[in-house]
Scaffold this motif. Structure first.
Motif, PDB file in Angstrom:
ATOM      1  N   THR A  84      -1.177  -9.023   4.609  1.00  0.00           N
ATOM      2  CA  THR A  84      -0.153  -8.025   4.897  1.00  0.00           C
ATOM      3  C   THR A  84       1.215  -8.671   5.128  1.00  0.00           C
ATOM      4  O   THR A  84       1.317  -9.900   5.284  1.00  0.00           O
ATOM      5  CB  THR A  84      -0.528  -7.189   6.126  1.00  0.00           C
ATOM      6  OG1 THR A  84      -0.335  -7.978   7.307  1.00  0.00           O
ATOM      7  CG2 THR A  84      -1.972  -6.716   6.056  1.00  0.00           C
ATOM      8  N   THR A 100      -6.844  -8.491   2.310  1.00  0.00           N
ATOM      9  CA  THR A 100      -5.454  -8.077   2.160  1.00  0.00           C
ATOM     10  C   THR A 100      -4.566  -8.931   3.056  1.00  0.00           C
ATOM     11  O   THR A 100      -4.818  -9.038   4.260  1.00  0.00           O
ATOM     12  CB  THR A 100      -5.269  -6.590   2.506  1.00  0.00           C
ATOM     13  OG1 THR A 100      -6.014  -5.796   1.581  1.00  0.00           O
ATOM     14  CG2 THR A 100      -3.795  -6.186   2.411  1.00  0.00           C
ATOM     15  N   ASN A 157       2.432  -6.334   0.694  1.00  0.00           N
ATOM     16  CA  ASN A 157       1.013  -6.587   0.904  1.00  0.00           C
ATOM     17  C   ASN A 157       0.393  -7.005  -0.427  1.00  0.00           C
ATOM     18  O   ASN A 157       0.842  -6.594  -1.496  1.00  0.00           O
ATOM     19  CB  ASN A 157       0.296  -5.325   1.394  1.00  0.00           C
ATOM     20  CG  ASN A 157       0.718  -4.918   2.793  1.00  0.00           C
ATOM     21  OD1 ASN A 157       1.484  -5.623   3.449  1.00  0.00           O
ATOM     22  ND2 ASN A 157       0.242  -3.777   3.241  1.00  0.00           N
TER      23      ASN A 157
END
Lengths: 119, 113
Positions: free
Chosen positions: B79, B77, B18
Motif C-alpha cells: 500500500t 498488496t 497501491n
C-alpha cells in the motif's frame, strides 16, 4: 526480536576444504524445525537440509550436515569438500510451534552468510 | 509441474500507488508466506497464513495487506502507507509442520519510481 542469528556476514574457503556456517536461535517452543537454504545470485531459494527439535541424530544430506547442539541452541551448517558452485548466500531459518500455539508455523530467517569459494 | 508462481517478475510503481503481487501454488500446501529481502540482507517475514481465510502478521506487516480466499493463492498488496517499498519479494509455501521445507517462488522485484 531477532530469533535467528548468523554472526558471519562473509566467509571464505578454499575449494575442496570444509567450512562451517554458524547459526544460533532462540525459542521457548519445545517443538521447532531448523532449515538451511542457499541463495545464489539469481535470487532463487534452494533448500539444503532440515533438523527437527526432537531428532536425535544430526541431519545429513550429501555434502551438507547440520551440527545440532540443542542445549546451546545452535544449528551450524557444515559443507564438506567445497566447490566453486557453493559460492552463494546461505540462510538459517526456524519454524516455530510445530505442536501448535500462537507461533504455529511462523518461519523466520537469519541475516545470511555470504560464502565465497576460492579455486 | 507443481510449484509456486510469482508474478510479475519485475514491477514498477509510482509513489502513492497501491500494487498487488501475485503468488499461486499448486502443491496443495496449507501454509503460505511472504518475505521482503533488501540488497545483501536476510528475509524478513511480512505475513503468513496457515489455512484459508486466516493469516498472521509477521515482523514487518505495516504498509502491507494480504488475503487468503483460496488455498492456492496468497496475494500481497503493497500500500501507499509502505514508506520504502523498493525490495525483492519472495513468496513461499509448505505443508505446514514437520520435516517439510518451504518451497519458494522466483520472486518479484518491486521498484518505486
Amino acid at each position: 526480536a531477532q530469533k535467528i542469528t548468523q554472526t558471519q556476514p562473509g566467509m571464505f574457503v578454499q575449494e575442496k576444504e570444509a567450512v562451517t556456517l554458524d547459526c544460533t536461535y532462540d525459542t521457548s517452543d519445545p517443538s521447532y524445525g531448523l532449515f538451511w537454504y542457499k541463495q545464489p545470485s539469481s535470487g532463487e531459494m534452494i533448500f539444503l537440509i532440515y533438523q527437527g527439535s526432537y531428532d536425535q541424530q544430526n541431519a545429513t544430506e550429501g555434502r551438507y550436515s547440520l551440527n545440532f547442539q540443542k542445549a546451546r541452541k545452535s544449528a551450524n551448517l557444515v559443507i564438506s569438500a567445497s566447490q566453486l558452485g557453493d559460492s552463494a548466500m546461505y540462510f538459517c531459518a526456524m519454524r516455530e510451534g510445530d505442536a501448535g500455539g500462537t507461533s504455529y508455523g511462523k518461519l523466520t530467517f537469519g541475516q545470511g552468510t555470504i560464502l565465497t569459494v576460492h579455486p | 509441474d507443481g510449484g509456486i508462481t510469482q508474478s510479475p517478475k519485475y514491477l514498477f510503481r509510482k509513489e502513492g500507488q497501491n500494487v498487488t503481487l501475485s503468488c499461486e501454488q499448486n502443491l496443495n500446501h496449507d501454509a503460505m508466506y511472504w518475505y521482503r529481502q533488501d540488497p545483501g540482507q536476510g528475509l524478513r517475514l511480512i505475513y503468513y497464513s496457515q489455512i484459508v481465510n486466516d493469516f498472521q502478521k509477521g515482523d514487518i506487516a505495516e504498509g502491507y495487506s494480504v488475503s487468503r480466499e483460496k488455498k492456492e493463492s496468497f496475494p500481497l498488496t503493497v500500500t501507499s502507507a509502505q514508506k520504502n517499498p523498493t525490495a525483492f519479494y519472495l513468496c513461499a509455501s509448505s505443508i505446514g509442520r514437520g520435516p517439510t521445507e518451504a518451497f519458494f517462488g522466483q520472486g518479484t522485484r518491486l521498484t518505486v519510481v
